[in-house]
Design a protein around this motif. Structure first.
Motif, short mmCIF file in Angstrom:
data_model
loop_
_atom_site.label_atom_id
_atom_site.label_comp_id
_atom_site.label_asym_id
_atom_site.label_seq_id
_atom_site.Cartn_x
_atom_site.Cartn_y
_atom_site.Cartn_z
N CYS A 12 41.61 38.87 39.91
CA CYS A 12 42.51 39.66 39.24
C CYS A 12 42.20 40.55 38.10
O CYS A 12 42.43 41.85 38.42
N VAL A 13 41.09 40.12 37.14
CA VAL A 13 40.87 41.24 36.44
C VAL A 13 39.79 41.82 36.32
O VAL A 13 39.69 42.94 36.59
N ALA A 14 38.37 41.34 37.16
CA ALA A 14 37.46 41.61 37.68
C ALA A 14 37.84 42.69 38.78
O ALA A 14 37.86 44.24 38.44
N GLY A 15 39.23 43.27 39.55
CA GLY A 15 39.60 43.69 39.90
C GLY A 15 40.90 44.97 39.90
O GLY A 15 40.65 45.91 40.48
N CYS A 16 41.36 44.52 38.43
CA CYS A 16 42.16 45.37 38.25
C CYS A 16 41.60 47.24 37.25
O CYS A 16 40.42 46.68 36.31
N PRO A 17 41.39 47.70 38.07
CA PRO A 17 41.49 49.20 37.91
C PRO A 17 41.46 50.21 36.54
O PRO A 17 41.09 50.79 36.38
N ASN A 18 42.73 49.53 35.75
CA ASN A 18 42.83 50.18 34.27
C ASN A 18 42.74 49.08 33.46
O ASN A 18 43.49 49.06 32.18
N GLN A 19 41.94 48.14 33.45
CA GLN A 19 42.18 47.30 32.26
C GLN A 19 43.59 46.61 31.52
O GLN A 19 44.04 46.51 30.48
N ALA A 20 44.35 46.38 32.67
CA ALA A 20 46.24 45.94 32.11
C ALA A 20 46.17 44.61 32.04
O ALA A 20 46.94 43.89 31.59
N ILE A 21 44.78 43.90 33.04
CA ILE A 21 44.96 42.84 32.51
C ILE A 21 43.65 42.28 31.81
O ILE A 21 42.54 43.34 32.62
N VAL A 22 43.28 41.42 31.20
CA VAL A 22 42.12 41.12 30.61
C VAL A 22 41.63 39.74 30.62
O VAL A 22 42.52 39.19 30.34
N PHE A 23 40.26 39.89 30.44
CA PHE A 23 39.95 38.02 30.17
C PHE A 23 39.51 37.99 29.31
O PHE A 23 37.86 38.16 29.03
#
Lengths: 412, 145
Positions: free
Chosen positions: B128-139
């Motif tokens: 989910c994080v790898a595919g987020c286009p806007n860094q709205a979720i980060v690991f």
């Protein structure tokens, strides 16, 4: 005399919680667990799923096979703790052996209550439904031509009915109460669930008890006769308080404990179905008799037995139970004002007063119901959230940006 | 301990995280082939209103209520990650009743499923994080809640 730093009487969920709590604070202190059951701890509420075929004898185990070895637990299984001398700190087993403790956990749980019923001694055999061995004994009696009578339409009686429904000819459930699941459901909710269960070749006779038995038949108060091949008694349970009475621990309906699991007797702790504790949803001390209370109470007590700090102080009633695909989720106390949404998709009632959510009943669409449970447990002031939105749908968007920043963003 | 954290001011509400999560569960190579025409069961969900949107998945709580309350011992915590042994789950919904974030739910067979941070996938890091286009979720590492 063998000595242990910790002795735990009882090997169900409270006992395992205690072991895990102790090991959080003390990696090496010796632990003995005494249980009258010969088995490693299994998921007690899973016995109906075992008969239904949804779990197996192997998978029913509550913890991995190496649990007792890894936690350095000495097992005294298949043995009863007959006596406790709280002054000398000695537990006597039924084979006469004596064990000395520094800290004692008594998690003796509860037992099925079998009320005196005329003619019951003339019934060739009856079953109760609490332990694995109860389920295995009942299983031996099951066959497709058998008629079953279950006395008691509570959680235990009805899970039993679901577990065996496909393996017998017919099931009749009788209860003195006018509705099923009277401990967790209101009248309308009970009707809905009853209708669903009745579609599964299970009939109910409510507002009636067995006046007496005549061989393989129950004669009800209204004179009706219900013949059976298998009789299951699931009228209720009583806490096992004998050891607490021996040592003079303060008891109400159950043994009284504080948030650390301490009884009134020094170095004696208790957890599980035998204790009563503060239910924060109603402010009264109650026997909750649910797994979260057993595990959580045991774990907190274990930490404290080992000299650590832990409190189990947000106890509320909570039950998730399903019948033939219909899920019923309930929590807290049903008091105050009611938000109600009842339609084809489901049944939801939220109970609130004094700016707090107190309880709920959800039948059917259970998605994200834990958000409601947390509102009760945390006693969240409802004027700090968008409660009308939450009533419609449990979601974190109703909690405001600061809450989300902390919970989802990890920022305090 | 690295976790999935939300930067809600960056969330576009595109729901790609949900698709990437569902895709990660299939083990397939092509997303369209894996998911087209199917009901998806992601472990991350976007909540949205007119003014705000954000993604929610398991917080891997320090004091995980789902683990403590599981009647089957199917949920456990290993190295900070709340895991489920689906072969032990009987679908009783006690975890659904217990999770304060609404982050555990049944799959199409009634067995519960939840975010396990993609640790067992080939990539070993949340898709989910790898595919987020806007860094709205980060690991990343942050203070544990």
């Amino acid at each position: 005399m063998t000595e242990f730093k910790y002795i735990i009487i009882g090997n169900s969920h409270a006992g395992v919680g205690t072991v895990e709590g102790i090991r959080q604070a003390d990696r090496t202190g010796s632990i003995a667990v005494i249980s009258d059951e010969p088995h490693d701890c299994y998921g007690r509420p899973l016995i109906s799923y075992l008969l239904e075929g949804k779990t197996t004898r192997e998978k029913i185990n509550y913890r991995p096979a190496d649990f007792y070895v890894k936690n350095q637990v000495t097992k005294f299984f298949g043995r009863r703790a007959e006596a406790v001398d709280a002054k000398a700190k000695i537990v006597t087993l039924d084979d006469g052996r004596t064990l000395r403790y520094e800290k004692l956990m008594i998690a003796t749980g509860s037992s099925p209550f079998v009320p005196p019923m005329r003619g019951l001694d003339g019934v060739p055999k009856y079953y109760t439904f609490m332990k694995l061995d109860d389920a295995l004994a009942l299983e031996k009696a099951l066959s497709p031509e058998k008629r079953v009578l279950i006395v008691g339409a509570g959680l235990i009686g009805l899970k039993c009915a679901e577990g065996i429904a496909r393996r017998v000819r017919h099931i009749t459930v009788i209860d003195l109460a006018e509705r099923i699941l009277s401990s967790i459901l209101d009248e309308d909710g009970a009707k809905l669930v009853q209708k669903h269960i009745e579609e599964q070749n299970i009939s109910f006779i409510l507002g009636q008890s067995a006046d007496h038995f005549e061989g393989n038949a129950a004669v009800l108060q209204n004179g009706a006769r219900v013949e059976f091949d298998i009789l299951v008694l699931a009228v209720g349970v009583r806490p096992n308080l004998a050891l607490f009475e021996q040592i003079g621990a303060a008891c109400g309906k159950g043994v009284r404990v504080d948030a650390s699991g301490r009884t009134s007797v020094p170095d004696v702790f208790a957890a599980g179905d035998c204790v009563e504790r503060l239910d924060i949803s109603c402010g009264a001390s109650r026997i909750l008799a649910i797994l979260p209370d057993a595990y959580g109470g045991g774990e907190a007590a274990g930490v404290c037995m080992a000299g650590g700090q832990s409190r189990f102080d947000k106890a509320i009633p909570m039950n998730a139970i399903g019948f033939f695909g219909l899920h019923v989720l309930t929590a807290g106390s049903y008091r105050g004002k009611v938000y109600e949404k009842v339609d084809d998709t489901g049944y939801k009632k939220l109970f609130y007063e004094d700016n707090r959510l107190k309880g709920f009943i959800i039948i059917g669409d259970a998605a994200r119901a834990g958000i409601y449970t947390a509102l009760i447990r945390e006693q969240t002031p409802l004027d700090t959230v968008d409660f009308p939105a939450l009533c419609r749908q449990p979601a974190l968007i109703a909690f405001g940006a600061a809450y989300r920043k902390e919970k989802l963003g990890g920022v305090r | 301990m690295k976790r999935v954290y939300v930067n809600e001011q960056w969330c576009l509400g595109c729901h790609l995280c949900e698709y990437n999560c569902a895709f990660a569960q299939t083990g397939e190579k092509d997303m369209a082939r894996a998911l087209k025409g199917k009901t998806i069961y992601p472990n991350i969900h976007v909540e949205e209103s007119e003014s705000v949107c954000f993604a929610v998945n398991c917080r891997h709580c320090a004091d995980a209520q789902c683990v403590k309350n599981c009647i089957a011992g199917a949920l456990s915590k290993k190295d900070g990650v709340v895991e489920i042994d689906q072969s032990k789950c009987v679908g009783c919904y006690t975890c659904v009743l217990s999770c304060p974030y609404g982050c555990i739910a049944p799959n199409e067979t009634g067995v519960m499923q939840k975010c396990q941070l993609c640790l067992s996938t080939a990539e070993g890091t949340p898709r989910c994080v790898a595919g987020c286009p806007n860094q709205a979720i980060v690991f990343e590492e942050r203070e544990e809640v």
